[in-house]
Design a protein around this motif. Structure first.
Motif, PDB file in Angstrom:
ATOM      1  N   ASN A  69       0.815  -1.183   0.042  1.00  0.00           N
ATOM      2  CA  ASN A  69       0.040  -0.002  -0.041  1.00  0.00           C
ATOM      3  C   ASN A  69       0.725   1.146  -0.059  1.00  0.00           C
ATOM      4  OD1 ASN A  69      -2.722  -0.817  -0.218  1.00  0.00           O
ATOM      5  ND2 ASN A  69      -2.829  -1.350   1.952  1.00  0.00           N
ATOM      6  N   PHE A  73       0.711   3.504  -3.231  1.00  0.00           N
ATOM      7  CA  PHE A  73       0.244   4.869  -2.953  1.00  0.00           C
ATOM      8  C   PHE A  73       1.031   6.071  -3.424  1.00  0.00           C
ATOM      9  CE2 PHE A  73      -0.231   8.370   0.366  1.00  0.00           C
ATOM     10  CZ  PHE A  73      -1.585   8.950  -0.079  1.00  0.00           C
ATOM     11  N   GLY A  76       1.649   5.645  -7.147  1.00  0.00           N
ATOM     12  CA  GLY A  76       0.380   6.471  -7.986  1.00  0.00           C
ATOM     13  C   GLY A  76      -0.078   7.805  -7.765  1.00  0.00           C
ATOM     14  N   LEU A  77       0.274   8.206  -6.574  1.00  0.00           N
ATOM     15  CA  LEU A  77       0.259   9.763  -6.372  1.00  0.00           C
ATOM     16  C   LEU A  77       0.982  10.624  -7.477  1.00  0.00           C
ATOM     17  CD1 LEU A  77      -1.233  11.939  -5.023  1.00  0.00           C
ATOM     18  CD2 LEU A  77       0.389  12.038  -3.222  1.00  0.00           C
ATOM     19  N   GLY A 157      -2.201  13.269  -1.526  1.00  0.00           N
ATOM     20  CA  GLY A 157      -3.007  11.947  -1.556  1.00  0.00           C
ATOM     21  C   GLY A 157      -3.593  11.384  -0.289  1.00  0.00           C
ATOM     22  N   GLY A 159      -5.286   8.131   1.545  1.00  0.00           N
ATOM     23  CA  GLY A 159      -5.470   6.834   1.554  1.00  0.00           C
ATOM     24  C   GLY A 159      -6.540   6.467   2.567  1.00  0.00           C
ATOM     25  N   TYR A 215      -7.329   7.569  -2.553  1.00  0.00           N
ATOM     26  CA  TYR A 215      -6.973   6.028  -2.909  1.00  0.00           C
ATOM     27  C   TYR A 215      -7.523   5.045  -2.048  1.00  0.00           C
ATOM     28  CZ  TYR A 215      -2.963   2.644  -2.507  1.00  0.00           C
ATOM     29  OH  TYR A 215      -2.332   1.396  -2.497  1.00  0.00           O
ATOM     30  N   GLN A 217      -7.103   1.622  -0.073  1.00  0.00           N
ATOM     31  CA  GLN A 217      -6.326   0.885   0.637  1.00  0.00           C
ATOM     32  C   GLN A 217      -6.666  -0.442   0.157  1.00  0.00           C
ATOM     33  OE1 GLN A 217      -3.793   3.895   2.102  1.00  0.00           O
ATOM     34  NE2 GLN A 217      -3.482   1.903   3.294  1.00  0.00           N
ATOM     35  N   SER A 227      -5.638   1.411  -5.175  1.00  0.00           N
ATOM     36  CA  SER A 227      -5.347   2.344  -6.328  1.00  0.00           C
ATOM     37  C   SER A 227      -6.279   3.626  -6.086  1.00  0.00           C
ATOM     38  CB  SER A 227      -5.757   1.524  -7.610  1.00  0.00           C
ATOM     39  OG  SER A 227      -7.024   0.871  -7.265  1.00  0.00           O
ATOM     40  N   PHE A 228      -5.901   4.685  -6.838  1.00  0.00           N
ATOM     41  CA  PHE A 228      -6.395   5.930  -6.936  1.00  0.00           C
ATOM     42  C   PHE A 228      -8.030   5.914  -7.750  1.00  0.00           C
ATOM     43  CE2 PHE A 228      -2.452   7.243  -5.404  1.00  0.00           C
ATOM     44  CZ  PHE A 228      -2.639   8.160  -4.423  1.00  0.00           C
TER      45      PHE A 228
END
Lengths: 369, 369
Positions: A69, A73, A76-77, A157, A159, A215, A217, A227-228
């Motif tokens: 994660n 995270f 992805g951010l 971001g 989560g 996002y 978790q 994922s976002f």
């Protein structure tokens, strides 16, 4: 998710007179530089010869029981940031406006002592309210006018947990509450508005765009991160609306009990199964071939593959690596970034990879003199 | 060097009807193929869809207390082979003529029960004769006439100890005997003639060139392996003479007490020290920057660098990797292959490398979805 926030010593700004790597050109007073870019990545800010680390450095390490994660995270951010602040025009700076103690109080439960907590009070111990907000990260985007760096935008971001693990008694059994996708979204949007309001109170952040990305978790036992699913770019004090993101992550090969969610998934899984059986036939003692797959708008967008086996010599490693590069080209989908880590026990022996936009697999063997 | 030879199950030739990866072209009866080549490496032999492993598979893993000696011996042997059998014209096959039990008896001490032992009888326990011959590896080189593979030559590597560790009493203190360079060479040449004579007794090896290459093992506590110092290419039954090889390996940065052996060494060490201090200044908590360096004919010929640090986020890993690629280009010597492993604890996070003959450093970050 247990939250054992380790006290992290925030790096004090060292003003040691170290030599700046990049030549300073005309501006000898300039005390910053950048890391240099490559492969479509951002340049990062160097100040007085040192990398400018985050004011909340290390907090995410402590926030995630599942390290997938954390990596997912953070990467992805950056992916979301690239939609708004192109690496061609903007320079990346680790978050400088939210420090460790601020984030610690935001991520904790709300209480008389901690009015800033974004998570609800615990309620009944036998049936606690979930902690929804699990991690927050800030990224800053800058431009360089040749004399100084200027802040041009902030990306945050957030989560949100998709399940909440708790114990009714200390050392008692563990229980799990699932949190629905709708609830994940709702809790993310509530947190986003609070965060935006708070950030606008900081003088430096009153007039820059603030992007907030949400996002979901993955569960603690997942072998791939979450994922976002949405982001919002805001020029004012109110969240201006959400842009949906359709990312999905999964582990391949899928357990046969799991039904493919659509035919694209099913083809990808078959291709991967072919690749896997091909290399398992090739080499004795092959113990594991698994992949993390990312989908974007329903299409496979990238894979991280791990092949674990016992090697008995360097020549075996070399031959196996060449073979895998060839099998990858033949069996794995074209047009997406893929990497394949070849390892024995936990030590990596070689890497085979194809970058985004390339059609060539490169190989590198980790040799020794 | 303690010798605990594990019993290794030799892989039985599996004739399962697995699909051969490479298309067979005109010869559908052909039951072998190759791994495909790349980066100047040999193609390796695949038989019935499976990699053709060595008949003495795994014996070197058990022979080396210092695993650097194993990797370095095996890779170095391939380097020597390329001088005699060009990867353009020859295909590599793992050794098929010396099996595990043969090598076990050759590597043991000579005795009434083991007349084939290449090492002398122990003698007095309080002052034992050293075991000189530590490891042996066979490589076969083939050509492909389109219908079958044909053996065209054999290369044998022989690793000779540069020191011998022993105990006078079981569980007593450990003693070390240094073995001089002259003695290493002399013992290698004696073993080489015996090995050549024995190989010529095998029918398949009566008429092919047999190359024997001698390697000086590094001490057990070394952080880099040893190196090859001579080889001999033989068409008959007698060793035909030796070609000297001038390879040397060392660890950088050198301890300051060690005097540089020549000015080239000293410049390389200074360059590496600059690179090291540059990246240590850049990033907080940097714990280690070391290199294995290989010299050939007195010139630096390649480096394996390891950078170990604690990272707190993927963005730090990305920025650090970009910075290292830039510093490498600026501070490290051009024109030689170099790789830099970037790791936290023991997990690799990124690789930066430049292949032989290239002037570009490539980077790959080990990310996660």
């Amino acid at each position: 998710m247990k939250r054992t926030i380790k006290k992290i010593a925030t790096a004090t700004a060292l003003l040691a007179s170290v030599v700046v790597l990049a030549s300073c050109g005309k501006n000898s007073a300039k005390n910053y530089s950048t890391t240099g870019s490559g492969n479509g990545n951002y340049q990062g800010v160097i100040q007085n010869g040192r990398y400018k680390t985050s004011k909340a450095r290390g907090i995410n390490v402590a926030q995630n029981d599942n390290q997938f994660n954390q990596k997912s995270f953070e990467s992805g951010l950056t992916q979301v940031s690239k939609r708004v602040f192109s690496p061609k025009n903007y320079i990346f700076q680790e978050g400088q406006y939210l420090d460790t103690s601020t984030l610690q109080s935001w991520l904790a439960r709300k209480s008389a002592k901690n009015p800033e907590g974004l998570n609800p009070a615990q309620g009944k111990k036998s049936d606690p309210n979930p902690e929804y907000v699990q991690q927050i990260e800030e990224q800053d985007y800058m431009t360089d006018n040749g004399r100084s760096m200027k802040l041009k935008g902030v990306v945050i971001g957030v989560g949100i947990n998709s399940e909440y693990n708790y114990q009714k008694k200390t050392d008692g059994p563990s229980y799990t509450k699932k949190i629905s996708q709708d609830e994940v979204r709702r809790q993310g949007e509530i947190a986003a508005q609070k965060i935006l309001t708070r950030l606008r109170q900081k003088k430096a952040l009153q007039n820059v765009p603030i992007v907030i990305a949400l996002y979901k978790q993955a569960p603690d036992d997942s072998l791939v991160g979450g994922s976002f699913f949405a982001y919002s770019k805001n020029n004012g004090n109110k969240i201006s609306g959400w842009t949906k993101l359709d990312y999905k992550t999964m582990v391949l090969p899928k357990a046969s009990a799991t039904n493919a969610q659509n035919s694209a998934d099913s083809t990808d899984n078959d291709n991967f199964a072919n690749f896997k059986s091909q290399i398992q036939n090739f080499f004795p003692n092959l113990s594991g071939v698994t992949a993390q797959a990312q989908y974007h708008n329903g299409n496979l967008a990238g894979m991280h593959i791990t092949v674990t086996t016992q090697f008995y010599s360097q020549t075996e490693i070399t031959s196996f690596t060449q073979y895998i590069a060839r099998a990858a080209k033949r069996y794995l989908p074209s047009g997406i970034p893929i990497d394949i880590r070849i390892q024995s026990d936990s030590e990596m022996q070689a890497i085979v990879y194809r970058d985004a936009g390339s059609d060539t697999f490169r190989t590198h063997i980790l040799d020794s003199y």
